[in-house]
Design an enzyme around this catalytic site. Sequence first.
Site, PDB file in Angstrom:
ATOM      1  NE  ARG A   1      -8.979  -9.110   2.749  1.00  0.00           N
ATOM      2  CZ  ARG A   1      -9.709 -10.494   2.162  1.00  0.00           C
ATOM      3  NH1 ARG A   1     -10.702 -10.429   1.432  1.00  0.00           N
ATOM      4  NH2 ARG A   1      -9.090 -11.603   2.712  1.00  0.00           N
TER       5      ARG A   1
ATOM      6  CD  GLU B   1     -12.167 -26.258   3.274  1.00  0.00           C
ATOM      7  OE1 GLU B   1     -12.263 -24.797   3.097  1.00  0.00           O
ATOM      8  OE2 GLU B   1     -13.190 -27.375   2.679  1.00  0.00           O
TER       9      GLU B   1
HETATM   10  P1  AMP Z   1     -13.708 -17.341   8.105  1.00  0.00           P
HETATM   11  O1  AMP Z   1     -12.712 -17.757   9.380  1.00  0.00           O
HETATM   12  O2  AMP Z   1     -14.029 -18.319   7.689  1.00  0.00           O
HETATM   13  O3  AMP Z   1     -14.704 -16.828   8.832  1.00  0.00           O
HETATM   14  O4  AMP Z   1     -12.823 -16.356   7.380  1.00  0.00           O
HETATM   15  C1  AMP Z   1     -12.967 -14.809   7.410  1.00  0.00           C
HETATM   16  C2  AMP Z   1     -11.458 -14.285   6.814  1.00  0.00           C
HETATM   17  O5  AMP Z   1     -11.091 -14.900   5.632  1.00  0.00           O
HETATM   18  C3  AMP Z   1     -11.607 -12.839   6.610  1.00  0.00           C
HETATM   19  O6  AMP Z   1     -11.027 -12.455   6.905  1.00  0.00           O
HETATM   20  C4  AMP Z   1     -11.568 -12.802   5.210  1.00  0.00           C
HETATM   21  O7  AMP Z   1     -11.390 -11.361   4.555  1.00  0.00           O
HETATM   22  C5  AMP Z   1     -11.276 -14.159   4.604  1.00  0.00           C
HETATM   23  N1  AMP Z   1     -12.261 -14.506   3.354  1.00  0.00           N
HETATM   24  C6  AMP Z   1     -12.844 -15.816   3.829  1.00  0.00           C
HETATM   25  N2  AMP Z   1     -13.425 -16.103   2.732  1.00  0.00           N
HETATM   26  C7  AMP Z   1     -13.872 -14.927   2.155  1.00  0.00           C
HETATM   27  C8  AMP Z   1     -14.303 -14.851   0.727  1.00  0.00           C
HETATM   28  N3  AMP Z   1     -15.228 -15.253   0.297  1.00  0.00           N
HETATM   29  N4  AMP Z   1     -14.078 -13.638  -0.753  1.00  0.00           N
HETATM   30  C9  AMP Z   1     -13.106 -13.001   0.780  1.00  0.00           C
HETATM   31  N5  AMP Z   1     -12.401 -12.829   2.021  1.00  0.00           N
HETATM   32  C10 AMP Z   1     -12.531 -14.278   2.621  1.00  0.00           C
END
Ligand code: AMP
Length: 178
Positions: free
Chosen positions: A64, A101
């Site tokens: 995305r 996680e």
């Molecule tokens: P992180 O590595 O935990 O910061 O996760 C970021 C990635 O996970 C991004 O590329 C988001 O597209 C996806 N993502 C994580 N949480 C969500 C959420 N609640 N809604 C939509 N996409 C999410």
Amino acid sequence: MSSTTLIRKLESTIENISDFPIPGIEFKDITPIFLDPKLYEEVIADLADFSRGKVDAVCGIESRGYLFGIAVAVALEVPFILIRKKGKLPPPFISEKYDLEYGTAEIEMREGQLKPGQRVLVHDDLLATGGTTEAAAKLVEKQGAKVTQFSFLIALKDLSGEKKLSKFQAEIHKILEY
Ligand code: AMP
């Protein structure tokens, strides 16, 4: 700071889906933005304004991060570099592992597409824990380039993603915070 009008429009356009993809997660669905070309243009203008004159390249995170990142790079007239999930890019590439996680993941970038000394914007649609973005920034810095900016449409503040990115001493822009 993004305009209040843009923030309001995005708040009413992005859909919040409870318990997807697993119980306890509220998924932010950005796909309705693409049903409204004018709103999409406003998002790109907002992101491009934040980075104009401040970066030499944009790196977007699969998948995305490509939806807005490429348009921002074109608006800024700078190169766009794809950061992909493991196993999709032909060699030569560099990799970075990071913790999820449960278990680990790995992302990759073609070697040589970023130049040493370039100022780089790392962009994704959403900042959650910051693990993916942190790994992306490490890939940038392994190439001798400098992350000077991060941008997101959405940041989930309870998950402290910004704290993880503070070591890069880069500016952080998010249009919406939840
Ligand atoms: P992180 O590595 O935990 O910061 O996760 C970021 C990635 O996970 C991004 O590329 C988001 O597209 C996806 N993502 C994580 N949480 C969500 C959420 N609640 N809604 C939509 N996409 C999410």
